[in-house]
Design an enzyme around this catalytic site. Structure first.
Site, PDB file in Angstrom:
ATOM      1  N   LYS A  98     -35.365 -26.966  -1.532  1.00 14.90           N
ATOM      2  CA  LYS A  98     -36.574 -27.631  -1.035  1.00 14.90           C
ATOM      3  C   LYS A  98     -37.766 -27.423  -1.962  1.00 14.90           C
ATOM      4  CE  LYS A  98     -37.093 -27.308   3.549  1.00 14.90           C
ATOM      5  NZ  LYS A  98     -37.072 -26.656   4.886  1.00 14.90           N
ATOM      6  N   LYS A 129     -41.383 -20.559   3.493  1.00 13.14           N
ATOM      7  CA  LYS A 129     -40.167 -21.344   3.718  1.00 13.14           C
ATOM      8  C   LYS A 129     -39.061 -20.936   2.762  1.00 13.14           C
ATOM      9  CE  LYS A 129     -41.718 -25.804   5.497  1.00 13.14           C
ATOM     10  NZ  LYS A 129     -41.635 -27.259   5.194  1.00 13.14           N
ATOM     11  N   ILE A 142     -49.893 -27.791   8.274  1.00  8.66           N
ATOM     12  CA  ILE A 142     -50.586 -29.031   8.616  1.00  8.66           C
ATOM     13  C   ILE A 142     -50.545 -29.143  10.132  1.00  8.66           C
ATOM     14  CG2 ILE A 142     -50.644 -31.544   8.313  1.00  8.66           C
ATOM     15  CD1 ILE A 142     -50.909 -30.166   5.659  1.00  8.66           C
ATOM     16  N   HIS A 171     -44.250 -35.620  12.667  1.00 11.06           N
ATOM     17  CA  HIS A 171     -43.111 -35.670  11.749  1.00 11.06           C
ATOM     18  C   HIS A 171     -42.621 -37.117  11.721  1.00 11.06           C
ATOM     19  CE1 HIS A 171     -39.105 -34.116  10.098  1.00 11.06           C
ATOM     20  NE2 HIS A 171     -38.881 -35.401  10.367  1.00 11.06           N
ATOM     21  N   GLU A 182     -38.359 -36.790   4.567  1.00  8.90           N
ATOM     22  CA  GLU A 182     -39.180 -36.324   5.685  1.00  8.90           C
ATOM     23  C   GLU A 182     -40.620 -36.078   5.245  1.00  8.90           C
ATOM     24  OE1 GLU A 182     -35.952 -34.237   8.645  1.00  8.90           O
ATOM     25  OE2 GLU A 182     -37.108 -32.884   7.381  1.00  8.90           O
ATOM     26  N   ASN A 187     -33.259 -34.897   3.281  1.00  7.31           N
ATOM     27  CA  ASN A 187     -31.935 -34.550   3.786  1.00  7.31           C
ATOM     28  C   ASN A 187     -30.950 -35.527   3.164  1.00  7.31           C
ATOM     29  OD1 ASN A 187     -33.386 -33.747   6.956  1.00  7.31           O
ATOM     30  ND2 ASN A 187     -32.660 -32.328   5.419  1.00  7.31           N
ATOM     31  N   ARG A 230     -28.026 -36.641   3.550  1.00  9.84           N
ATOM     32  CA  ARG A 230     -26.883 -36.832   4.456  1.00  9.84           C
ATOM     33  C   ARG A 230     -27.274 -37.784   5.560  1.00  9.84           C
ATOM     34  NH1 ARG A 230     -28.866 -34.067   8.961  1.00  9.84           N
ATOM     35  NH2 ARG A 230     -30.257 -32.361   8.438  1.00  9.84           N
ATOM     36  N   VAL A 273     -28.851 -36.699  12.398  1.00 11.72           N
ATOM     37  CA  VAL A 273     -28.474 -36.747  13.812  1.00 11.72           C
ATOM     38  C   VAL A 273     -29.018 -38.028  14.454  1.00 11.72           C
ATOM     39  CG1 VAL A 273     -28.766 -35.629  16.062  1.00 11.72           C
ATOM     40  CG2 VAL A 273     -28.422 -34.218  14.018  1.00 11.72           C
ATOM     41  N   ARG A 281     -31.978 -36.006  22.810  1.00  9.97           N
ATOM     42  CA  ARG A 281     -30.862 -35.102  22.506  1.00  9.97           C
ATOM     43  C   ARG A 281     -30.516 -34.309  23.759  1.00  9.97           C
ATOM     44  NH1 ARG A 281     -31.114 -32.541  16.414  1.00  9.97           N
ATOM     45  NH2 ARG A 281     -32.268 -34.246  15.413  1.00  9.97           N
TER      46      ARG A 281
HETATM   47  P1  ADP Z   1     -31.440 -33.741  11.571  1.00  3.54           P
HETATM   48  O1  ADP Z   1     -32.253 -33.352  10.373  1.00  3.54           O
HETATM   49  O2  ADP Z   1     -30.339 -34.690  11.296  1.00  3.54           O
HETATM   50  O3  ADP Z   1     -32.267 -34.073  12.724  1.00  3.54           O
HETATM   51  P2  ADP Z   1     -30.896 -31.074  12.437  1.00  3.54           P
HETATM   52  O4  ADP Z   1     -31.998 -30.418  11.713  1.00  3.54           O
HETATM   53  O5  ADP Z   1     -30.887 -31.095  13.918  1.00  3.54           O
HETATM   54  O6  ADP Z   1     -30.609 -32.500  11.897  1.00  3.54           O
HETATM   55  O7  ADP Z   1     -29.558 -30.432  11.924  1.00  3.54           O
HETATM   56  C1  ADP Z   1     -28.336 -30.989  12.288  1.00  3.54           C
HETATM   57  C2  ADP Z   1     -27.342 -29.905  12.344  1.00  3.54           C
HETATM   58  O8  ADP Z   1     -27.188 -29.334  11.069  1.00  3.54           O
HETATM   59  C3  ADP Z   1     -27.720 -28.761  13.246  1.00  3.54           C
HETATM   60  O9  ADP Z   1     -26.522 -28.260  13.767  1.00  3.54           O
HETATM   61  C4  ADP Z   1     -28.348 -27.754  12.304  1.00  3.54           C
HETATM   62  O10 ADP Z   1     -28.251 -26.473  12.822  1.00  3.54           O
HETATM   63  C5  ADP Z   1     -27.499 -27.961  11.075  1.00  3.54           C
HETATM   64  N1  ADP Z   1     -28.167 -27.696   9.794  1.00  3.54           N
HETATM   65  C6  ADP Z   1     -28.995 -28.521   9.137  1.00  3.54           C
HETATM   66  N2  ADP Z   1     -29.363 -27.999   7.953  1.00  3.54           N
HETATM   67  C7  ADP Z   1     -28.739 -26.811   7.857  1.00  3.54           C
HETATM   68  C8  ADP Z   1     -28.691 -25.777   6.863  1.00  3.54           C
HETATM   69  N3  ADP Z   1     -29.337 -25.866   5.696  1.00  3.54           N
HETATM   70  N4  ADP Z   1     -27.962 -24.684   7.122  1.00  3.54           N
HETATM   71  C9  ADP Z   1     -27.287 -24.584   8.277  1.00  3.54           C
HETATM   72  N5  ADP Z   1     -27.270 -25.523   9.228  1.00  3.54           N
HETATM   73  C10 ADP Z   1     -27.982 -26.613   9.039  1.00  3.54           C
HETATM   74  P1  ADP Z   2     -35.813 -27.948   7.972  1.00  4.44           P
HETATM   75  O1  ADP Z   2     -35.225 -27.925   6.593  1.00  4.44           O
HETATM   76  O2  ADP Z   2     -35.471 -26.771   8.782  1.00  4.44           O
HETATM   77  O3  ADP Z   2     -35.603 -29.263   8.645  1.00  4.44           O
HETATM   78  P2  ADP Z   2     -38.540 -28.804   7.399  1.00  4.44           P
HETATM   79  O4  ADP Z   2     -39.228 -28.357   6.174  1.00  4.44           O
HETATM   80  O5  ADP Z   2     -38.024 -30.182   7.442  1.00  4.44           O
HETATM   81  O6  ADP Z   2     -37.387 -27.774   7.715  1.00  4.44           O
HETATM   82  O7  ADP Z   2     -39.516 -28.572   8.626  1.00  4.44           O
HETATM   83  C1  ADP Z   2     -39.050 -28.611   9.944  1.00  4.44           C
HETATM   84  C2  ADP Z   2     -40.233 -28.753  10.894  1.00  4.44           C
HETATM   85  O8  ADP Z   2     -41.141 -27.646  10.731  1.00  4.44           O
HETATM   86  C3  ADP Z   2     -41.098 -29.976  10.671  1.00  4.44           C
HETATM   87  O9  ADP Z   2     -40.600 -31.119  11.322  1.00  4.44           O
HETATM   88  C4  ADP Z   2     -42.426 -29.523  11.242  1.00  4.44           C
HETATM   89  O10 ADP Z   2     -42.453 -29.587  12.632  1.00  4.44           O
HETATM   90  C5  ADP Z   2     -42.470 -28.064  10.833  1.00  4.44           C
HETATM   91  N1  ADP Z   2     -43.143 -27.915   9.521  1.00  4.44           N
HETATM   92  C6  ADP Z   2     -42.551 -27.864   8.317  1.00  4.44           C
HETATM   93  N2  ADP Z   2     -43.459 -27.742   7.328  1.00  4.44           N
HETATM   94  C7  ADP Z   2     -44.661 -27.707   7.915  1.00  4.44           C
HETATM   95  C8  ADP Z   2     -46.008 -27.583   7.444  1.00  4.44           C
HETATM   96  N3  ADP Z   2     -46.288 -27.449   6.151  1.00  4.44           N
HETATM   97  N4  ADP Z   2     -47.010 -27.591   8.366  1.00  4.44           N
HETATM   98  C9  ADP Z   2     -46.750 -27.709   9.680  1.00  4.44           C
HETATM   99  N5  ADP Z   2     -45.519 -27.816  10.183  1.00  4.44           N
HETATM  100  C10 ADP Z   2     -44.466 -27.818   9.328  1.00  4.44           C
HETATM  101 MG    MG Z   3     -36.256 -31.105   8.012  1.00  4.67          MG
END
Ligand code: ADP
Ligand code: ADP
Ligand code: MG
Length: 466
Positions: free
Chosen positions: A115, A156, A201, A206, A273, A288, A290, A293, A336
């Site tokens: 990331k 992060k 932020i 999102h 995203e 992402n 892929r 969901v 969900r």
């Molecule tokens: P989406 O981004 O499609 O909304 P989610 O964040 O809900 O998906 O993730 C979908 C599934 O993949 C969940 O079971 C989540 O725990 C798993 N998942 C996503 N990214 C990772 C990761 N980097 N490591 C482990 N599990 C992950």
């Molecule tokens: P993941 O890889 O687990 O999906 P993301 O970076 O996509 O992680 O962030 C997941 C969620 O966390 C976002 O949808 C948002 O709600 C929160 N988030 C992530 N980054 C920020 C940020 N810089 N400020 C506020 N909220 C954040």
């Molecule tokens: Mg994400």
């Protein structure tokens, strides 16, 4: 492409089998010992047992999956979401074995899977990122970054996902403490201790853009999904189009997503995203690489089957549409349904499902793998069903959602249905004026928790909230 092995389980494995069948592609299911009674196993043309329930020994076991493809004569693997869908090692193993990975090539996963690295690529292509740092080599560097952007900040994990690997720091002291703990946790959870810093932020929404790449810089976008209703940074409700995003912002976000995907030579379905602040400024957070969901909401408003498109791209065939054919029609919302008890702080609720009556009717789609007598096992994700509703307007989609939620009768385990019933009646949700912290705010209000508990017992009694 002659036969597709699906390296996944649950509703998404069934979703992929369906798309394959419509393309006359034979399918191979894989299953752990815990999934012997699962529907995806019965529905695929072939099924291969891959080991112990624990995911590391089955659905995450790369060698075993490649061997299963060889044994069954599958020349392609669809990874679904979660598990190995974003694994560089898995993509490389498929490439080495001469198996088509339904997704981007290893080089793209290598570029976007980290990331922090993805942020750098975004910046280099004029895609705005959240103020922060690309990589925090040590605590001192991260303290510097945090001073620059201002507290609170997020620490992060570069390899994080699924809402995990993110912690908040409100002061230098908190950052010092968070940094050490986060690096240790990231190493344990993802095998990579790399961290980076982002400004928080808030309030933010999102909003993500669905893209479809053909390679060689050719990228289509299927517009956006709003996913602001989250708990613990995990999405619970998603919709398309995003309510309240002005057309110029929407176009600028789609263009930014296209630019980024084209820059890395994106192939297949992917999601870019963003967070959107109160002034409708948007910031890239991650890509992402892929199927998501929540891809179903995009399918409902565009009429495009994303899994079919993934398979066609992987097979090197022409897509059946061009950018000009892609239009958003009406409004779609996904709820969900997780095997979690919203009245007990979302405690997982595995167990036997005694009654499973699912909603139906016009504009209602349920993607699930449950049935009456099915036992939700404790080893994997708690998602047991996705209710996706479509209607010509958002207002009608919400009403349809409420109607469909009432048709659910799941007995034997607790689910998030009662929470969704509450959400569809919530004024802020109905107006579309929500942010990523809204759901938790609602849940923390004392009467909300009490109200939910009451609803749960009433739902359990007669399958309908009062
Ligand atoms: P989406 O981004 O499609 O909304 P989610 O964040 O809900 O998906 O993730 C979908 C599934 O993949 C969940 O079971 C989540 O725990 C798993 N998942 C996503 N990214 C990772 C990761 N980097 N490591 C482990 N599990 C992950
Ligand atoms: P993941 O890889 O687990 O999906 P993301 O970076 O996509 O992680 O962030 C997941 C969620 O966390 C976002 O949808 C948002 O709600 C929160 N988030 C992530 N980054 C920020 C940020 N810089 N400020 C506020 N909220 C954040
Ligand atoms: Mg994400």
């Amino acid at each position: 492409m002659n036969k597709v092995l699906i390296a996944n389980r649950g509703e998404i494995a069934r979703r992929i089998i369906r798309a394959c069948r419509e393309l006359d592609l034979p399918t191979v299911a894989v299953y752990s010992h815990a999934d012997e009674e699962a529907l995806h196993v019965r529905e695929a043309d072939q099924a291969v047992s891959i080991g112990e329930p624990h995911a590391r020994k089955s659905y995450l076991n790369i060698e075993r999956l490649i061997a299963a493809a060889r044994e069954s004569g599958a020349d392609a693997i669809h990874p679904g979401y979660g598990f190995l869908s974003e694994s560089l090692r898995f993509t490389e193993a498929c490439e080495a074995a001469g198996i088509t990975f339904v997704g981007p090539p290893a080089s793209v996963i290598a570029a976007m899977g980290d990331k922090a690295a993805a942020r750098r690529i975004a910046q280099a292509h004029d895609v705005p990122v959240v103020p922060g740092g690309d990589a925090a080599a040590d605590v001192e560097a991260s303290l510097h970054t945090a001073d620059d952007v201002g507290y609170p900040v997020l620490v992060k994990a570069a390899a994080g996902g699924g809402g995990r690997g993110i912690s908040v720091a409100r002061s230098p002291d908190e950052l010092r403490a968070a940094f050490v703990a986060a690096a240790r946790e990231a190493e344990a959870a993802f095998g990579d201790p790399t961290l980076y810093i982002e400004k928080v932020i808030e309030p933010a929404r999102h909003v993500e853009v669905q893209v479809l790449g053909r390679g060689g810089g050719e990228v289509l976008h299927l517009y956006e999904r709003e996913c602001s209703l989250q708990r613990r940074r995990q999405k619970l409700v998603e919709e398309s189009p995003s309510p309240g995003l002005h057309p110029p912002t929407r176009d600028a976000m789609a263009a930014a997503a296209d630019r980024l995907a084209a820059a890395v030579g994106y192939v297949g379905a992917g999601t870019v995203e963003f967070l959107v602040d109160q002034n409708e400024r948007f910031y890239f957070i991650e890509m992402n690489t892929r199927l998501q969901v929540e891809h179903g909401v995009t399918e409902m408003v565009t009429g495009i089957d994303l899994v079919r498109a993934q398979l066609l791209v992987a097979a090197g065939e022409e897509l059946e549409f061009a950018q000009d054919d892609i239009r958003v029609n009406g409004s779609a919302i996904e709820f969900r349904i997780n095997a979690e008890d919203p009245a007990q702080d979302f405690h997982p609720s595995p167990g036997r499902i005694d009654v499973a009556e699912l909603p139906g009717g016009f504009g209602v789609r349920v993607d699930t793998a449950i049935y009456a007598g099915y036992t939700v096992v404790p080893f994997y994700d708690s998602l047991i069903a996705k209710l996706i509703v479509w209607a010509p307007t958002r207002e009608q989609a919400l009403r349809r959602g409420r109607r469909a939620l009432r048709e659910f009768r799941i007995e034997g385990i607790a689910t998030t249905v009662p929470l969704h019933m509450r959400l569809v009646d919530d004024e802020r949700v109905r107006s579309g004026d929500v942010h990523t912290g809204y759901l938790e705010q609602l849940l923390s209000e004392g009467d909300a928790a009490a109200g939910l508990a009451a609803q749960v017992s009433s739902v359990n009694r007669d399958g309908e909230a009062k």
